[in-house]
Design a protein around this motif. Structure first.
Motif, PDB file in Angstrom:
ATOM      1  N   ASP A  10       0.836  -1.208   0.000  1.00 34.91           N
ATOM      2  CA  ASP A  10       0.000   0.000   0.000  1.00 34.91           C
ATOM      3  C   ASP A  10       0.871   1.259   0.000  1.00 34.91           C
ATOM      4  OD1 ASP A  10      -2.237  -1.581   0.028  1.00 34.91           O
ATOM      5  OD2 ASP A  10      -2.646  -1.332   2.174  1.00 34.91           O
TER       6      ASP A  10
ATOM      7  N   GLU B 201       2.593   1.616  -3.440  1.00 30.87           N
ATOM      8  CA  GLU B 201       1.644   1.950  -4.507  1.00 30.87           C
ATOM      9  C   GLU B 201       1.060   3.350  -4.351  1.00 30.87           C
ATOM     10  OE1 GLU B 201      -1.118  -1.285  -4.478  1.00 30.87           O
ATOM     11  OE2 GLU B 201       0.139  -2.531  -5.792  1.00 30.87           O
ATOM     12  N   SER B 202       1.154   3.934  -3.155  1.00 34.54           N
ATOM     13  CA  SER B 202       0.655   5.296  -2.954  1.00 34.54           C
ATOM     14  C   SER B 202       1.781   6.331  -3.010  1.00 34.54           C
ATOM     15  CB  SER B 202      -0.063   5.402  -1.606  1.00 34.54           C
ATOM     16  OG  SER B 202       0.822   5.147  -0.530  1.00 34.54           O
ATOM     17  N   HIS B 203       2.997   5.879  -3.240  1.00 29.70           N
ATOM     18  CA  HIS B 203       4.148   6.780  -3.287  1.00 29.70           C
ATOM     19  C   HIS B 203       4.185   7.539  -4.622  1.00 29.70           C
ATOM     20  CE1 HIS B 203       8.351   8.131  -3.129  1.00 29.70           C
ATOM     21  NE2 HIS B 203       8.276   7.931  -1.833  1.00 29.70           N
TER      22      HIS B 203
END
Length: 259
Positions: free
Chosen positions: A128, A131-133
Motif C-alpha cells: 500500500d 503503490e501510494s508513493h
C-alpha cells in the motif's frame, strides 16, 4: 590535461591507494562487524520509505545508474520498498534530464524507465505504501519466489525490449538461492551493466551475528558469486568499487558484464 581530467586522475589514484591499504580494509571489516548488532542499515530512508541499505552502497548504485542509464532495473527482495523508490527516483532524474535536453514534456503517468521488484511475500502495508508513493508509476511488483521458473519467465517477458538492464539481488541469502538468481537473471544484464549481489558481507561475519538463519559460513551470497564466476567469464568483480567504498554490505558483489 583539463582540470576535470586532472581531478579524475587524482580520484583514480585515491582509489588505487585504498586498494593497497590492507590495514584500512581490515579496519573497515571490523567496523562492519561491530555495527551489525545495532542494525545500522535499518536507520535510513529514501523519500520516506525505509531502505535497509548502507548509504555507501546506495551512492555506488546511483553512480552506476547514471553511467549505465538503464531502461529497466530488476530487484529481488522488496521489504519496505525504499530501494525500489530509490532506483525509481534515479530513473526519473534520467528521464527528465533527457527530456529537458530535447525540449520535451514528460507524462509522469507513462514513464520511460521502470523498476521491477520481486519478493516472495509483499506485505500488505508495504504494498500500500509503495503503490501510494509519488514514484509508484515507475514501480512494478511481482509476488513469488525469484527463482520460481514461472516468475523468472514473467520477469524475462517484462524485460523484453529493454536495451539496458541492471539487476540487484537482495532476497534469500543462501548459496543455492543466490546462485539460482544469478543463473536466472544474469543473462538479462546488458554488456557494460551490472548485477549487484548484496550481503556478500555475510561471509566475513562471525556466526554469532547470523543467528538462526539458513545462511552463514559456506552458504551465502559471496560463495554463490564465486561459484557463478567459475562458469561465467563474461562477468567480473569490479574491485575498484570495493576499494572506493571500503564499508559495504556487498564486497565482491558488484559484478560487471564484460561481454
Amino acid at each position: 590535461m583539463t582540470a576535470d581530467d586532472a581531478f579524475r586522475a587524482e580520484v583514480a589514484d585515491n582509489i588505487a591507494s585504498l586498494g593497497r591499504d590492507r590495514d584500512l580494509q581490515a579496519l573497515s571489516r571490523i567496523w562492519t562487524r561491530e555495527v551489525a548488532p545495532h542494525k545500522w542499515s535499518y536507520n535510513f530512508r529514501w523519500l520516506g520509505r525505509p531502505a535497509i541499505q548502507y548509504p555507501n552502497d546506495a551512492w555506488a548504485l546511483q553512480e552506476l545508474i547514471h553511467a549505465i542509464r538503464p531502461d529497466l532495473i530488476i530487484e529481488t527482495g522488496i521489504a519496505h520498498g525504499g530501494s525500489l523508490v530509490f532506483s525509481a527516483s534515479m530513473l526519473a532524474l534520467l528521464d527528465y534530464s533527457e527530456a529537458s535536453e530535447r525540449g520535451e514534456t514528460l507524462d509522469p503517468r507513462a514513464p520511460k524507465r521502470k523498476v521491477l521488484g520481486i519478493d516472495i511475500d509483499i506485505r500488505a502495508h508495504n504494498r500500500d505504501a509503495i503503490e501510494s508513493h509519488p514514484m509508484a508509476p515507475r514501480i512494478d511488483m511481482i509476488e513469488g519466489s525469484s527463482i520460481d521458473p514461472a516468475i523468472v519467465d514473467e520477469v524475462k517477458a517484462r524485460a523484453a525490449g529493454s536495451e539496458r538492464v541492471l539487476v540487484c539481488l537482495d532476497s534469500n541469502h543462501t548459496h543455492d538461492h543466490v546462485l539460482g538468481e544469478l543463473e536466472a537473471y544474469a543473462p538479462l544484464v546488458s554488456p557494460g551493466s551490472y548485477i549487484i549481489v548484496y550481503d556478500t558481507i555475510i561471509d566475513d561475519l562471525p556466526e554469532a551475528l547470523i543467528g538462526n538463519r539458513p545462511w552463514g559460513a559456506g552458504s551465502n551470497p559471496k560463495t554463490a558469486v564465486h561459484a557463478f564466476l567459475q562458469t561465467h567469464p563474461d562477468f567480473v568483480i569490479d574491485e575498484e568499487i570495493d576499494h572506493k567504498l571500503q564499508i559495504s554490505v556487498a564486497p565482491q558483489g558488484f559484478l560487471r558484464r564484460v561481454a
